[in-house]
Motif scaffolding. Structure first.
Motif, PDB file in Angstrom:
ATOM      1  N   LYS A 109      -9.128   3.774   3.804  1.00 19.40           N
ATOM      2  CA  LYS A 109      -8.363   2.989   4.769  1.00 19.40           C
ATOM      3  C   LYS A 109      -9.338   2.294   5.713  1.00 19.40           C
ATOM      4  O   LYS A 109      -9.938   2.937   6.559  1.00 19.40           O
ATOM      5  CB  LYS A 109      -7.413   3.901   5.551  1.00 19.40           C
ATOM      6  CG  LYS A 109      -6.349   4.577   4.674  1.00 19.40           C
ATOM      7  CD  LYS A 109      -5.307   3.585   4.199  1.00 19.40           C
ATOM      8  CE  LYS A 109      -4.164   4.276   3.475  1.00 19.40           C
ATOM      9  NZ  LYS A 109      -3.129   3.352   3.040  1.00 19.40           N
ATOM     10  N   ILE A 151     -11.636  -3.585   9.691  1.00 21.65           N
ATOM     11  CA  ILE A 151     -10.654  -4.372  10.451  1.00 21.65           C
ATOM     12  C   ILE A 151     -11.121  -4.557  11.890  1.00 21.65           C
ATOM     13  O   ILE A 151     -10.901  -5.625  12.489  1.00 21.65           O
ATOM     14  CB  ILE A 151      -9.274  -3.695  10.374  1.00 21.65           C
ATOM     15  CG1 ILE A 151      -8.680  -3.906   8.977  1.00 21.65           C
ATOM     16  CG2 ILE A 151      -8.317  -4.230  11.440  1.00 21.65           C
ATOM     17  CD1 ILE A 151      -7.395  -3.159   8.709  1.00 21.65           C
ATOM     18  N   ALA A 184      -1.774  -7.150  14.497  1.00 18.40           N
ATOM     19  CA  ALA A 184      -1.876  -6.134  13.456  1.00 18.40           C
ATOM     20  C   ALA A 184      -1.402  -6.687  12.113  1.00 18.40           C
ATOM     21  O   ALA A 184      -2.006  -6.425  11.068  1.00 18.40           O
ATOM     22  CB  ALA A 184      -1.065  -4.898  13.843  1.00 18.40           C
ATOM     23  N   ARG A 185      -0.327  -7.463  12.134  1.00 16.52           N
ATOM     24  CA  ARG A 185       0.164  -8.057  10.885  1.00 16.52           C
ATOM     25  C   ARG A 185      -0.840  -9.059  10.321  1.00 16.52           C
ATOM     26  O   ARG A 185      -1.068  -9.130   9.106  1.00 16.52           O
ATOM     27  CB  ARG A 185       1.523  -8.732  11.115  1.00 16.52           C
ATOM     28  CG  ARG A 185       2.659  -7.737  11.389  1.00 16.52           C
ATOM     29  CD  ARG A 185       4.009  -8.428  11.312  1.00 16.52           C
ATOM     30  NE  ARG A 185       4.166  -9.464  12.332  1.00 16.52           N
ATOM     31  CZ  ARG A 185       4.653  -9.258  13.548  1.00 16.52           C
ATOM     32  NH1 ARG A 185       5.040  -8.025  13.914  1.00 16.52           N
ATOM     33  NH2 ARG A 185       4.784 -10.249  14.411  1.00 16.52           N
ATOM     34  N   GLN A 190      -3.729  -7.128   8.828  1.00 14.65           N
ATOM     35  CA  GLN A 190      -3.349  -6.516   7.561  1.00 14.65           C
ATOM     36  C   GLN A 190      -3.357  -7.552   6.435  1.00 14.65           C
ATOM     37  O   GLN A 190      -3.854  -7.307   5.331  1.00 14.65           O
ATOM     38  CB  GLN A 190      -1.967  -5.868   7.657  1.00 14.65           C
ATOM     39  CG  GLN A 190      -1.593  -5.093   6.383  1.00 14.65           C
ATOM     40  CD  GLN A 190      -0.118  -4.762   6.318  1.00 14.65           C
ATOM     41  OE1 GLN A 190       0.730  -5.625   6.542  1.00 14.65           O
ATOM     42  NE2 GLN A 190       0.200  -3.509   6.011  1.00 14.65           N
ATOM     43  N   TYR A 239      -6.920  -8.347   5.518  1.00 19.65           N
ATOM     44  CA  TYR A 239      -7.556  -7.261   4.769  1.00 19.65           C
ATOM     45  C   TYR A 239      -7.092  -7.259   3.318  1.00 19.65           C
ATOM     46  O   TYR A 239      -7.893  -7.091   2.389  1.00 19.65           O
ATOM     47  CB  TYR A 239      -7.236  -5.926   5.429  1.00 19.65           C
ATOM     48  CG  TYR A 239      -7.978  -4.756   4.832  1.00 19.65           C
ATOM     49  CD1 TYR A 239      -9.233  -4.388   5.316  1.00 19.65           C
ATOM     50  CD2 TYR A 239      -7.438  -4.019   3.785  1.00 19.65           C
ATOM     51  CE1 TYR A 239      -9.921  -3.318   4.776  1.00 19.65           C
ATOM     52  CE2 TYR A 239      -8.118  -2.951   3.228  1.00 19.65           C
ATOM     53  CZ  TYR A 239      -9.363  -2.604   3.731  1.00 19.65           C
ATOM     54  OH  TYR A 239     -10.036  -1.537   3.180  1.00 19.65           O
ATOM     55  N   ARG A 240      -5.790  -7.443   3.114  1.00 21.67           N
ATOM     56  CA  ARG A 240      -5.263  -7.456   1.742  1.00 21.67           C
ATOM     57  C   ARG A 240      -5.845  -8.603   0.926  1.00 21.67           C
ATOM     58  O   ARG A 240      -6.109  -8.457  -0.272  1.00 21.67           O
ATOM     59  CB  ARG A 240      -3.739  -7.548   1.779  1.00 21.67           C
ATOM     60  CG  ARG A 240      -3.062  -6.217   2.106  1.00 21.67           C
ATOM     61  CD  ARG A 240      -1.561  -6.366   2.162  1.00 21.67           C
ATOM     62  NE  ARG A 240      -0.907  -5.058   2.215  1.00 21.67           N
ATOM     63  CZ  ARG A 240       0.366  -4.878   2.522  1.00 21.67           C
ATOM     64  NH1 ARG A 240       1.130  -5.931   2.811  1.00 21.67           N
ATOM     65  NH2 ARG A 240       0.879  -3.662   2.542  1.00 21.67           N
ATOM     66  N   CYS A 263      -4.719  -0.414   1.988  1.00 25.64           N
ATOM     67  CA  CYS A 263      -4.651  -1.155   3.249  1.00 25.64           C
ATOM     68  C   CYS A 263      -3.886  -0.348   4.295  1.00 25.64           C
ATOM     69  O   CYS A 263      -2.812   0.195   4.011  1.00 25.64           O
ATOM     70  CB  CYS A 263      -3.963  -2.500   3.024  1.00 25.64           C
ATOM     71  SG  CYS A 263      -3.923  -3.533   4.496  1.00 25.64           S
ATOM     72  N   PRO A 264      -4.396  -0.270   5.522  1.00 31.88           N
ATOM     73  CA  PRO A 264      -3.650   0.410   6.581  1.00 31.88           C
ATOM     74  C   PRO A 264      -2.344  -0.319   6.876  1.00 31.88           C
ATOM     75  O   PRO A 264      -2.224  -1.528   6.680  1.00 31.88           O
ATOM     76  CB  PRO A 264      -4.603   0.334   7.783  1.00 31.88           C
ATOM     77  CG  PRO A 264      -5.932   0.016   7.221  1.00 31.88           C
ATOM     78  CD  PRO A 264      -5.696  -0.774   5.980  1.00 31.88           C
ATOM     79  N   THR A 265      -1.375   0.405   7.370  1.00 33.72           N
ATOM     80  CA  THR A 265      -0.120  -0.218   7.780  1.00 33.72           C
ATOM     81  C   THR A 265      -0.324  -0.923   9.112  1.00 33.72           C
ATOM     82  O   THR A 265      -1.254  -0.599   9.863  1.00 33.72           O
ATOM     83  CB  THR A 265       0.979   0.845   7.936  1.00 33.72           C
ATOM     84  OG1 THR A 265       0.625   1.713   9.030  1.00 33.72           O
ATOM     85  CG2 THR A 265       1.154   1.646   6.662  1.00 33.72           C
ATOM     86  N   PRO A 266       0.533  -1.888   9.451  1.00 30.20           N
ATOM     87  CA  PRO A 266       0.421  -2.524  10.764  1.00 30.20           C
ATOM     88  C   PRO A 266       0.468  -1.507  11.912  1.00 30.20           C
ATOM     89  O   PRO A 266      -0.229  -1.675  12.915  1.00 30.20           O
ATOM     90  CB  PRO A 266       1.627  -3.467  10.795  1.00 30.20           C
ATOM     91  CG  PRO A 266       1.869  -3.800   9.361  1.00 30.20           C
ATOM     92  CD  PRO A 266       1.561  -2.541   8.612  1.00 30.20           C
ATOM     93  N   ILE A 301      -2.891   0.076  12.321  1.00 29.50           N
ATOM     94  CA  ILE A 301      -3.814  -0.876  12.945  1.00 29.50           C
ATOM     95  C   ILE A 301      -3.549  -0.975  14.439  1.00 29.50           C
ATOM     96  O   ILE A 301      -4.471  -0.967  15.264  1.00 29.50           O
ATOM     97  CB  ILE A 301      -3.687  -2.257  12.273  1.00 29.50           C
ATOM     98  CG1 ILE A 301      -4.109  -2.161  10.797  1.00 29.50           C
ATOM     99  CG2 ILE A 301      -4.537  -3.295  13.000  1.00 29.50           C
ATOM    100  CD1 ILE A 301      -3.873  -3.427  10.009  1.00 29.50           C
TER     101      ILE A 301
END
Length: 225
Positions: A161, A166, A187-188, A191, A194-195, A203-206, A209
């Motif tokens: 993760k 990030i 955060a979105r 994300q 990162y993806r 990938c971490p969730t919003p 983050i």
């Protein structure tokens, strides 16, 4: 206390200085060698302590020698800057992957995202340092193309993760004035970045983050308010 670092670069990664020798074109190093030789053979700047007044005046009158020395130094500087720019372009394009450490000797290691090299500047090849603003990345190592990174870049217990990665992109966005109006929106955006940048990694969730950036976010908003 042990000398072992809590993390380190991937086993196949090599120091920045070695990577430049391996991944920059041989023609560049040949040009660098010629420029270095020309600089070394240029007339040395005279010293008041080593010559008489008459000798000093004679040297001062020789504008040609002085211009030759300045030109040789300027040529070497231009050659070296082109080499740094070429290495930086390879990193920014993702052709090579860099890993570095913050706050040595015990700070965490992390991968340096390719887009971060738009802002980062290589400041010391021998020490493997690059910086953006007051932020310095130390002991940079370069991973050859297609090598396996095996890099623990994430949060404890969830090594894939990429929160540390990030954080670097978030700082780049801060420095570039690109952050969103709210932490949730930021955060979105992070994300999504990162993806797109690391499609094969978890990938971490919003929400994750947000939780990891909340303190930093508040400090940034207070400075920019």
């Amino acid at each position: 206390m042990t000398d072992q670092k809590p993390y380190g670069p991937p086993p196949e990664a090599i120091p920045l200085s070695e990577a430049m020798k391996e991944f920059l074109p041989a023609e560049m190093w040949e040009e660098h060698a010629r420029a270095t030789e020309a600089r070394n053979n240029a007339p040395k700047r005279p010293s008041y302590l080593s010559m008489s007044v008459r000798e000093w005046e004679a040297v001062q009158a020789s504008r040609q020698a002085a211009n030759r020395t300045r030109s040789a130094r300027a040529d070497l500087h231009r050659v070296w800057n082109r080499m740094l720019a070429t290495m930086k372009a390879k990193l920014e394009a993702g052709e090579l992957t860099a890993f570095g450490q913050e706050n040595p000797p015990f700070g965490p290691w992390h991968a340096i995202p390719a887009p971060a090299w738009r802002q980062l500047r290589i400041t010391n090849v021998r020490k493997g340092q690059a910086s953006v603003g007051a932020n310095i990345v130390h002991d940079i190592h370069i991973l050859p193309p297609d090598a396996d990174d095996h890099m623990p870049t994430g949060t404890p217990g969830r090594p894939k993760k990429g929160i540390d990665i990030i954080r670097i992109e978030f700082q780049r966005r801060v420095d570039a004035g690109e952050i969103a109006e709210s932490l949730a929106a930021e955060a979105r955006a992070l994300q999504a970045w990162y993806r797109e940048t690391y499609p094969r990694r978890d990938c971490p969730t919003p929400k994750t983050i947000e939780n990891n950036l909340r303190g930093t976010w508040r400090a940034v908003r207070q400075r920019t308010a």
